[in-house]
Motif scaffolding. Sequence first.
Motif, PDB file in Angstrom:
ATOM      1  N   MET A   1      24.412  42.381 -11.746  1.00  0.00           N
ATOM      2  CA  MET A   1      23.022  42.239 -11.337  1.00  0.00           C
ATOM      3  C   MET A   1      22.141  41.794 -12.511  1.00  0.00           C
ATOM      4  N   LYS A   2      22.387  42.417 -13.700  1.00  0.00           N
ATOM      5  CA  LYS A   2      21.621  42.026 -14.887  1.00  0.00           C
ATOM      6  C   LYS A   2      21.824  40.544 -15.197  1.00  0.00           C
ATOM      7  N   ARG A   3      23.057  40.121 -15.043  1.00  0.00           N
ATOM      8  CA  ARG A   3      23.390  38.729 -15.338  1.00  0.00           C
ATOM      9  C   ARG A   3      22.647  37.777 -14.395  1.00  0.00           C
TER      10      ARG A   3
ATOM     11  N   VAL B   1      15.697  34.204 -14.686  1.00  0.00           N
ATOM     12  CA  VAL B   1      14.625  34.099 -15.679  1.00  0.00           C
ATOM     13  C   VAL B   1      14.796  32.809 -16.479  1.00  0.00           C
ATOM     14  N   ALA B   2      16.014  32.485 -16.857  1.00  0.00           N
ATOM     15  CA  ALA B   2      16.269  31.265 -17.617  1.00  0.00           C
ATOM     16  C   ALA B   2      15.892  30.029 -16.799  1.00  0.00           C
TER      17      ALA B   2
END
Length: 114
Positions: A1-3, A9-10
């Motif tokens: 999920m963080k990935r 965001v990127a």
Amino acid sequence: MKRLILILVAIMAISVSAEAQSKTSKVTFEVDGVCEMCKERIEKAAILTKGVKFATWNIQKKELYCIYNNKKTTLTKIKQAIADVGHDTKEIKATDEVYNGIDECCKYRTLETH
């Protein structure tokens, strides 16, 4: 999920950066003139046009390099501002009345070379 969040965001950062860059235009175009007084007048007319961030006129090449925000102004408006102070571009010519009002040393229409 963080990935997944980092990837999103990127992507958003790249999109914002691309949009910010697309607002800025860099152009070089010919402007008639002959001397340092012309340079000062041409650059001042360009930079005082809303949305223009940078303007420099090369006396030898008779070219104006200009950076402007194309969301706030157009190239035509910049060229009109320059014509309004007495200097011709290929597309927009100064009126005879304005041209006749510039200093004698700046008269470029009757000179072949200076």
